[in-house]
Motif scaffolding. Structure first.
Motif, PDB file in Angstrom:
ATOM      1  N   ASN A 222       8.625 -27.064  -3.699  1.00 28.41           N
ATOM      2  CA  ASN A 222       9.938 -27.659  -3.202  1.00 28.41           C
ATOM      3  C   ASN A 222      10.641 -26.420  -3.304  1.00 28.41           C
ATOM      4  O   ASN A 222      10.877 -25.729  -4.239  1.00 28.41           O
ATOM      5  N   ILE A 223      11.228 -25.874  -2.001  1.00 26.24           N
ATOM      6  CA  ILE A 223      11.741 -24.465  -1.665  1.00 26.24           C
ATOM      7  C   ILE A 223      13.139 -24.819  -1.532  1.00 26.24           C
ATOM      8  O   ILE A 223      13.486 -25.658  -0.546  1.00 26.24           O
ATOM      9  N   GLN A 224      13.960 -24.311  -2.170  1.00 24.67           N
ATOM     10  CA  GLN A 224      15.524 -24.483  -2.046  1.00 24.67           C
ATOM     11  C   GLN A 224      16.481 -23.302  -1.837  1.00 24.67           C
ATOM     12  O   GLN A 224      15.927 -22.347  -2.404  1.00 24.67           O
ATOM     13  N   LEU A 225      17.370 -23.527  -0.906  1.00 26.10           N
ATOM     14  CA  LEU A 225      18.333 -22.165  -0.722  1.00 26.10           C
ATOM     15  C   LEU A 225      19.790 -22.481  -1.281  1.00 26.10           C
ATOM     16  O   LEU A 225      20.130 -23.862  -0.915  1.00 26.10           O
ATOM     17  N   TYR A 226      20.320 -21.808  -2.043  1.00 22.97           N
ATOM     18  CA  TYR A 226      21.690 -22.024  -2.527  1.00 22.97           C
ATOM     19  C   TYR A 226      22.503 -21.032  -2.031  1.00 22.97           C
ATOM     20  O   TYR A 226      22.250 -19.697  -2.530  1.00 22.97           O
ATOM     21  N   LEU A 227      23.698 -21.285  -1.253  1.00 20.87           N
ATOM     22  CA  LEU A 227      24.516 -20.089  -0.667  1.00 20.87           C
ATOM     23  C   LEU A 227      25.742 -20.584  -0.862  1.00 20.87           C
ATOM     24  O   LEU A 227      26.403 -21.766  -1.473  1.00 20.87           O
ATOM     25  N   VAL A 266      16.067 -19.991  -3.957  1.00 17.87           N
ATOM     26  CA  VAL A 266      16.957 -18.676  -3.724  1.00 17.87           C
ATOM     27  C   VAL A 266      18.028 -18.954  -3.636  1.00 17.87           C
ATOM     28  O   VAL A 266      18.840 -19.931  -3.020  1.00 17.87           O
ATOM     29  N   THR A 267      18.775 -17.949  -4.441  1.00 18.94           N
ATOM     30  CA  THR A 267      20.496 -18.182  -4.573  1.00 18.94           C
ATOM     31  C   THR A 267      20.970 -16.917  -4.379  1.00 18.94           C
ATOM     32  O   THR A 267      20.374 -15.920  -4.870  1.00 18.94           O
ATOM     33  N   ALA A 268      21.716 -16.911  -3.190  1.00 19.01           N
ATOM     34  CA  ALA A 268      22.603 -16.022  -2.919  1.00 19.01           C
ATOM     35  C   ALA A 268      24.202 -15.954  -3.073  1.00 19.01           C
ATOM     36  O   ALA A 268      24.570 -17.059  -2.932  1.00 19.01           O
ATOM     37  N   LEU A 269      24.668 -14.909  -3.572  1.00 19.17           N
ATOM     38  CA  LEU A 269      26.093 -14.922  -4.013  1.00 19.17           C
ATOM     39  C   LEU A 269      26.721 -13.721  -3.965  1.00 19.17           C
ATOM     40  O   LEU A 269      26.168 -12.468  -3.888  1.00 19.17           O
ATOM     41  N   GLN A 270      28.112 -13.342  -3.795  1.00 18.37           N
ATOM     42  CA  GLN A 270      28.846 -12.233  -3.686  1.00 18.37           C
ATOM     43  C   GLN A 270      29.731 -12.187  -4.772  1.00 18.37           C
ATOM     44  O   GLN A 270      30.516 -12.988  -5.182  1.00 18.37           O
ATOM     45  N   ASN A 273      32.211  -6.311  -4.614  1.00 16.61           N
ATOM     46  CA  ASN A 273      31.681  -5.271  -3.557  1.00 16.61           C
ATOM     47  C   ASN A 273      30.048  -5.573  -3.659  1.00 16.61           C
ATOM     48  O   ASN A 273      29.447  -4.742  -2.972  1.00 16.61           O
ATOM     49  N   THR A 274      29.339  -6.368  -4.296  1.00 17.29           N
ATOM     50  CA  THR A 274      27.884  -6.629  -4.520  1.00 17.29           C
ATOM     51  C   THR A 274      27.389  -7.839  -4.164  1.00 17.29           C
ATOM     52  O   THR A 274      28.149  -8.790  -4.368  1.00 17.29           O
ATOM     53  N   ILE A 275      26.413  -8.073  -3.306  1.00 16.62           N
ATOM     54  CA  ILE A 275      25.682  -9.268  -3.053  1.00 16.62           C
ATOM     55  C   ILE A 275      24.245  -9.127  -3.528  1.00 16.62           C
ATOM     56  O   ILE A 275      23.716  -8.273  -3.776  1.00 16.62           O
ATOM     57  N   THR A 276      24.091 -10.315  -4.377  1.00 16.76           N
ATOM     58  CA  THR A 276      23.068 -10.582  -5.302  1.00 16.76           C
ATOM     59  C   THR A 276      22.112 -11.759  -4.844  1.00 16.76           C
ATOM     60  O   THR A 276      22.643 -13.006  -4.397  1.00 16.76           O
ATOM     61  N   VAL A 277      20.800 -11.467  -4.546  1.00 13.82           N
ATOM     62  CA  VAL A 277      19.855 -12.506  -4.195  1.00 13.82           C
ATOM     63  C   VAL A 277      19.149 -12.835  -5.441  1.00 13.82           C
ATOM     64  O   VAL A 277      18.139 -11.797  -5.827  1.00 13.82           O
ATOM     65  N   MET A 278      18.775 -13.937  -5.745  1.00 14.79           N
ATOM     66  CA  MET A 278      17.716 -14.248  -6.749  1.00 14.79           C
ATOM     67  C   MET A 278      16.921 -15.291  -6.482  1.00 14.79           C
ATOM     68  O   MET A 278      17.152 -16.236  -5.571  1.00 14.79           O
TER      69      MET A 278
END
Length: 350
Positions: A222-227, A266-270, A273-278
Motif C-alpha cells: 500500500n503506497i501513499q503520497l501525502y502533499l 511519502v510525505t512532502a511539505l514546506q 525556506n526548506t522542503i522536506t520529503v519523508m
C-alpha cells in the motif's frame, strides 16, 4: 603697453609705456623700465622645484615598489612555488603556507588554497578507499564462484549439481549488479558537475513517481503520497533525472524491507525556506548504531524477505551524494510506531 627686450649681456629688460593726459588730451608718454632678472630667477626656481618634486616622486615610487614587492609579490611567489612543488612531487609533506594572519586578500587566498589542497587529498583518500572496497566486494562473489566450481567437479548427484549451478548463477548476477552500480558510482561526481539545474516542482514529480510504483506494486504494498493542501508548489533547484533517482532508490529500499501488504508512505511539505520529503516503511527499522553507517558505500543489510547479495549497498550512498550535490541533506531515523523513515531536505527556490 608692455614690451620686453633682451640686452646685449643677455638679461631681460621690461618696459611699460603709460600715456599722460591733461584735460582728456594725451600730452606725453611715461616710460617705466625695469630689469627682468627677478622674473628669470623666479622661473628658474620654479623649474628647480618641479625637478626636485620629480626626484622625490621617483624615489617614493622605488621605495613603494620595493615595499609592495615584499608585501605582495614575495608571498604570491611563495604560494606559487609551493603549489608547483605539490603538483610535481604529489606529497602531503609539503603544505601551503598559512598567511591568514595578514587579514587581506593574499591571506584569504592562502586559506582557500589550503582548503583546496586538503579537499584534494581527501578526494584521493576516497578514491583509494573506494578501490579497496570494490576489490573486497568483488572478491566475495569470486570466492564463492571458485568454491562452487571446484565443488561442481566432484559432486555426482544431480540435485547437488543443480544447487551449485544456482549458486553460480546468483554469484554471476551479483557481480553484474556490483559492476553496474560501481560504474555508476564512479562516474557520478563527474556527471553531477556537468548537470544543468532548473526549478523542479517536487510535488508534481512525486505524483508521477508514486503513480508508477502504485501501478507496479498495487498487489503487494500500500503506497501513499501525502502533499500540502491547495496544490502548493514545492520548487527545488535540481536535476529532475537525478532527484528521481534518489526517490526511486528510497522507495525501492522501503519496499524491500516492508512485508507483503505493508504500508509505504511519502510525505512532502514546506517549512519556510526548506522542503522536506519523508519516506516511511513498515519494516523492522534500523539498528541505532547503523543510522549513519547505512549511507556508507557497500553497506548492505540482509532483508527479511530477500536473499543476501541482492543489493550492492551503493543505493543510499548514491542518494547522499546526489542530495549533497544540490545543497540538501539526507538522514534516517526510526519511527516510534516501528519501521524506518528517511528524511530528505532541500532548500526551496522561487
Amino acid at each position: 603697453r608692455l614690451q620686453v627686450w633682451r640686452q646685449p649681456d643677455g638679461q631681460l629688460l621690461l618696459a611699460a609705456m603709460v600715456p599722460v593726459y591733461a584735460q582728456d588730451t594725451p600730452k606725453a608718454q611715461l616710460y617705466i623700465l625695469r630689469s627682468g632678472q627677478d622674473i628669470v630667477k623666479d622661473i628658474r626656481y620654479f623649474w628647480q622645484q618641479i625637478f626636485y618634486l620629480f626626484l622625490l616622486t621617483l624615489l617614493a615610487t622605488v621605495v613603494i615598489s620595493i615595499y609592495l614587492s615584499g608585501l605582495i609579490a614575495r608571498p604570491l611567489r611563495q604560494l606559487s612555488r609551493t603549489a608547483e612543488q605539490i603538483r610535481r612531487k604529489k606529497t602531503r609533506a609539503i603544505e601551503i603556507p598559512d598567511l591568514s594572519n595578514r587579514h587581506d586578500e593574499i591571506g584569504e587566498l592562502s586559506l582557500v588554497m589550503r582548503d583546496m589542497t586538503e579537499s584534494l587529498w581527501t578526494r584521493l583518500d576516497s578514491i583509494e578507499q573506494f578501490a579497496a572496497d570494490v576489490a573486497h566486494e568483488l572478491k566475495n562473489p569470486l570466492t564463492s564462484l571458485k568454491s562452487a566450481i571446484e565443488t561442481l567437479k566432484i559432486v555426482k548427484k544431480k540435485s547437488d549439481q543443480k544447487q551449485l549451478l544456482d549458486i553460480l548463477q546468483q554469484d554471476v548476477e551479483r557481480m553484474d549488479r556490483l559492476i553496474s552500480d560501481i560504474s555508476l558510482a564512479s562516474r557520478l561526481d563527474a556527471e553531477l558537475s556537468r548537470e544543468k539545474y532548473a526549478p523542479i516542482d517536487v510535488a508534481i514529480l512525486l505524483k508521477k513517481i508514486i503513480h508508477r510504483y502504485q501501478t507496479h506494486f498495487s498487489d503487494t504494498h500500500n503506497i501513499q503520497l501525502y502533499l500540502p493542501d491547495h496544490d502548493q508548489s514545492l520548487l527545488v533547484e535540481t536535476s529532475e533525472g537525478r532527484i528521481t533517482q534518489v526517490f526511486d532508490n528510497l522507495l525501492d529500499n522501503a519496499l524491500s524491507f516492508s512485508p507483503k501488504g505493508g504500508h509505504v508512505s511519502v510525505t512532502a511539505l514546506q517549512k519556510q525556506n526548506t522542503i522536506t520529503v519523508m519516506v516511511d516503511d513498515d519494516g523492522p527499522g534500523i539498528p541505532m548504531a547503523k543510522l549513519d553507517t547505512i549511507f556508507d558505500r557497500f553497506y548492505s543489510e540482509r532483508r527479511g524477505n530477500g536473499q543476501f547479495g541482492q543489493h550492492s549497498g551503493l543505493g543510499l550512498a548514491i542518494c547522499k551524494q546526489i542530495v549533497g550535490a544540490v545543497g540538501g541533506t539526507i538522514h534516517a531515523e526510526n519511527k516510534p510506531s516501528g519501521g524506518a523513515r528517511f528524511i530528505v531536505t532541500f532548500m526551496a527556490t522561487t
